[in-house]
Scaffold this active site. Structure first.
Site, mmCIF file in Angstrom:
data_model
loop_
_atom_site.group_PDB
_atom_site.id
_atom_site.type_symbol
_atom_site.label_atom_id
_atom_site.label_comp_id
_atom_site.label_asym_id
_atom_site.label_seq_id
_atom_site.Cartn_x
_atom_site.Cartn_y
_atom_site.Cartn_z
ATOM 1 N N HIS A 158 -5.337 -4.901 -44.803
ATOM 2 C CA HIS A 158 -5.677 -4.486 -43.503
ATOM 3 C C HIS A 158 -6.518 -5.569 -42.999
ATOM 4 C CE1 HIS A 158 -3.719 -0.549 -44.039
ATOM 5 N NE2 HIS A 158 -3.460 -0.443 -42.948
ATOM 6 N N LYS B 179 -10.826 -2.570 -39.565
ATOM 7 C CA LYS B 179 -10.649 -1.375 -39.917
ATOM 8 C C LYS B 179 -11.716 -0.664 -40.328
ATOM 9 C CE LYS B 179 -7.228 1.483 -42.338
ATOM 10 N NZ LYS B 179 -7.036 2.393 -41.038
HETATM 11 N N1 LIG Z 1 -0.602 6.122 -37.933
HETATM 12 C C1 LIG Z 1 -0.388 4.848 -37.561
HETATM 13 O O1 LIG Z 1 0.366 4.417 -37.384
HETATM 14 C C2 LIG Z 1 -1.675 3.938 -37.352
HETATM 15 C C3 LIG Z 1 -1.519 2.609 -36.875
HETATM 16 C C4 LIG Z 1 -2.412 1.798 -36.763
HETATM 17 C C5 LIG Z 1 -3.868 2.382 -36.685
HETATM 18 N N2 LIG Z 1 -4.095 3.672 -36.796
HETATM 19 C C6 LIG Z 1 -5.281 4.352 -37.020
HETATM 20 O O2 LIG Z 1 -5.597 4.492 -35.423
HETATM 21 C C7 LIG Z 1 -6.971 4.824 -35.326
HETATM 22 C C8 LIG Z 1 -7.550 3.529 -34.300
HETATM 23 O O3 LIG Z 1 -6.971 2.273 -34.663
HETATM 24 P P1 LIG Z 1 -7.361 1.031 -33.708
HETATM 25 O O4 LIG Z 1 -7.051 -0.173 -34.533
HETATM 26 O O5 LIG Z 1 -6.617 1.197 -32.364
HETATM 27 O O6 LIG Z 1 -9.083 1.206 -33.669
HETATM 28 P P2 LIG Z 1 -9.938 0.803 -32.172
HETATM 29 O O7 LIG Z 1 -11.116 0.666 -32.605
HETATM 30 O O8 LIG Z 1 -9.043 -0.499 -31.763
HETATM 31 O O9 LIG Z 1 -9.609 1.691 -31.021
HETATM 32 C C9 LIG Z 1 -10.092 2.959 -30.798
HETATM 33 C C10 LIG Z 1 -10.470 3.308 -29.500
HETATM 34 O O10 LIG Z 1 -10.766 4.514 -29.478
HETATM 35 C C11 LIG Z 1 -11.872 4.753 -28.431
HETATM 36 N N3 LIG Z 1 -12.495 6.041 -28.854
HETATM 37 C C12 LIG Z 1 -13.591 6.555 -29.582
HETATM 38 N N4 LIG Z 1 -13.940 7.856 -29.528
HETATM 39 C C13 LIG Z 1 -13.036 8.267 -28.427
HETATM 40 C C14 LIG Z 1 -12.797 9.596 -27.954
HETATM 41 N N5 LIG Z 1 -13.593 10.432 -28.371
HETATM 42 N N6 LIG Z 1 -12.142 9.686 -27.015
HETATM 43 C C15 LIG Z 1 -11.046 8.579 -26.543
HETATM 44 N N7 LIG Z 1 -11.417 7.399 -26.820
HETATM 45 C C16 LIG Z 1 -12.181 7.089 -28.174
HETATM 46 C C17 LIG Z 1 -12.810 3.722 -28.711
HETATM 47 O O11 LIG Z 1 -13.650 3.156 -27.803
HETATM 48 C C18 LIG Z 1 -11.759 2.517 -28.954
HETATM 49 O O12 LIG Z 1 -11.484 1.992 -27.808
HETATM 50 C C19 LIG Z 1 -7.476 4.268 -36.584
HETATM 51 O O13 LIG Z 1 -7.712 5.401 -37.262
HETATM 52 C C20 LIG Z 1 -6.530 3.573 -37.306
HETATM 53 O O14 LIG Z 1 -6.565 3.716 -38.638
HETATM 54 C C21 LIG Z 1 -2.981 4.536 -37.037
HETATM 55 O O1 LIG Z 2 -4.934 -0.644 -38.412
HETATM 56 C C1 LIG Z 2 -4.979 0.425 -38.956
HETATM 57 O O2 LIG Z 2 -6.298 0.716 -38.795
HETATM 58 C C2 LIG Z 2 -3.948 0.991 -39.498
HETATM 59 N N1 LIG Z 2 -4.269 2.331 -39.658
HETATM 60 C C3 LIG Z 2 -3.511 3.405 -40.224
HETATM 61 C C4 LIG Z 2 -3.602 3.701 -41.879
HETATM 62 O O3 LIG Z 2 -4.988 3.982 -41.941
HETATM 63 O O4 LIG Z 2 -2.998 3.885 -42.813
HETATM 64 C C5 LIG Z 2 -1.780 2.819 -40.300
HETATM 65 C C6 LIG Z 2 -1.736 1.307 -40.708
HETATM 66 C C7 LIG Z 2 -2.627 0.609 -39.536
#
Ligand SMILES: NC(=O)c1ccc[n+]([C@@H]2O[C@H](COP(=O)([O-])OP(=O)(O)OC[C@H]3O[C@@H](n4cnc5c(N)ncnc54)[C@H](O)[C@@H]3O)[C@@H](O)[C@H]2O)c1
Ligand SMILES: O=C(O)C1=N[C@H](C(=O)O)CCC1
EC number: 1.17.1.8
Length: 249
Positions: A134, A138
């Site tokens: 990643h 992250k």
């Molecule tokens: N399930 C999926 O397909 C998938 C894909 C990508 C990322 N993710 C996950 O999503 C999460 C976020 O990833 P990201 O790269 O966007 O992170 P990021 O840090 O870019 O964004 C997170 C945002 O949430 C805000 N935030 C924090 N606490 C908050 C709250 N209580 N209420 C509202 N906003 C709040 C932060 O200020 C930040 O802007 C991670 O856990 C990541 O692993 C999941």
């Molecule tokens: O960018 C991230 O953070 C991602 N989080 C998810 C994970 O923890 O598996 C999904 C993929 C991207």
């Protein structure tokens, strides 16, 4: 015609949340109520049918508690959901009928297929390890996707009655063999220029199988997120984990 779905976004200024805001605004059947980036602004999403959460593993449970209390369905992409956290979500939902939660470790359709294929392959191989790669911003390791993949492989191996994977290591620099999830080794790489990638490596005598998935951009997650938004209210279970059942897998 179905009414337009009113959607709120938690984490709206983040890498994923900002993409979700764009996707919700672009789709014909969804309407953005508000995108917020701080818990102090939660009231702005009141009136939403569904809120999508892409925030941080440390805050997501608090967000979910608030959403369930306010009778709003949740589509959750935030990672870090182990069995203890999922049990807590079930307890929250038991106390508040009429609300559904979908937690998906990965909204990429190809990523869901990768996990599904890995679970199918697992019984046929002595060895199985997961390597996730990643971007370096992250917060959590291993990724939620890798954790879930290892859980699925571990469960399939247990059901097939497989012994532990062979490993003669007796001398090890801590971490060199990765973390163990359900007996499956998971290795996390953080590499500038990457987004979200995973390899599942299987091996048996004279044959190996590698299943690889690559998310080339964050738009790739949006069809899965919108599918969740469209379906969460009508899902048969109060808590659904993963997109598999929504894809008929
Ligand atoms: N399930 C999926 O397909 C998938 C894909 C990508 C990322 N993710 C996950 O999503 C999460 C976020 O990833 P990201 O790269 O966007 O992170 P990021 O840090 O870019 O964004 C997170 C945002 O949430 C805000 N935030 C924090 N606490 C908050 C709250 N209580 N209420 C509202 N906003 C709040 C932060 O200020 C930040 O802007 C991670 O856990 C990541 O692993 C999941
Ligand atoms: O960018 C991230 O953070 C991602 N989080 C998810 C994970 O923890 O598996 C999904 C993929 C991207």
């Amino acid at each position: 015609m179905r009414p337009v779905i009113k959607v709120g976004v938690f984490g709206a200024l983040g890498r994923m949340g900002s993409e979700v805001v764009r996707a919700v605004e672009a789709a014909a059947d969804t309407e953005l109520v508000a995108g917020i980036d701080s818990p102090d602004e939660r009231e702005k999403v009141l009136g939403s049918d569904v809120v999508v959460d892409f925030t941080h593993p440390d805050v997501v449970m608090d967000n979910l508690r608030w959403l369930v209390d306010h009778g709003i369905h949740a589509v959750v992409g935030t990672s870090g959901f182990d069995e203890a956290k999922l049990a807590e979500v079930r307890r929250l939902l038991d106390a508040r009928p009429g609300v559904n939660v979908l937690v998906a470790p990965n909204f990429g359709i190809a990523a869901v297929l990768m996990m599904h294929f890995a679970a199918k392959a697992a019984p046929y191989f002595e060895s199985a390890e997961v390597i996730e790669l990643h971007h370096p911003n992250k917060a959590d390791a291993p990724s939620g996707t890798a954790y879930r993949t290892a859980e699925l492989i571990g469960a399939a191996r247990a059901e097939a009655g497989l012994a532990a994977a062979p490993d003669a290591t007796t001398s090890e620099l801590p971490g060199a063999r990765g973390a163990q999830v359900e007996g499956v080794r998971v290795h996390a790489l953080r590499i500038t220029g990457m987004i979200a990638h995973q390899e599942v490596v299987f091996g048996t005598h004279g044959e190996t199988l590698t299943i690889r998935h690559d998310s080339m951009n964050r738009e790739s997650f949006m069809p899965g997120v919108l599918l969740g938004v469209r379906r969460v209210a009508d899902l048969p279970d109060r808590l659904t984990v993963g997109l598999e059942s929504l894809l008929g897998l």
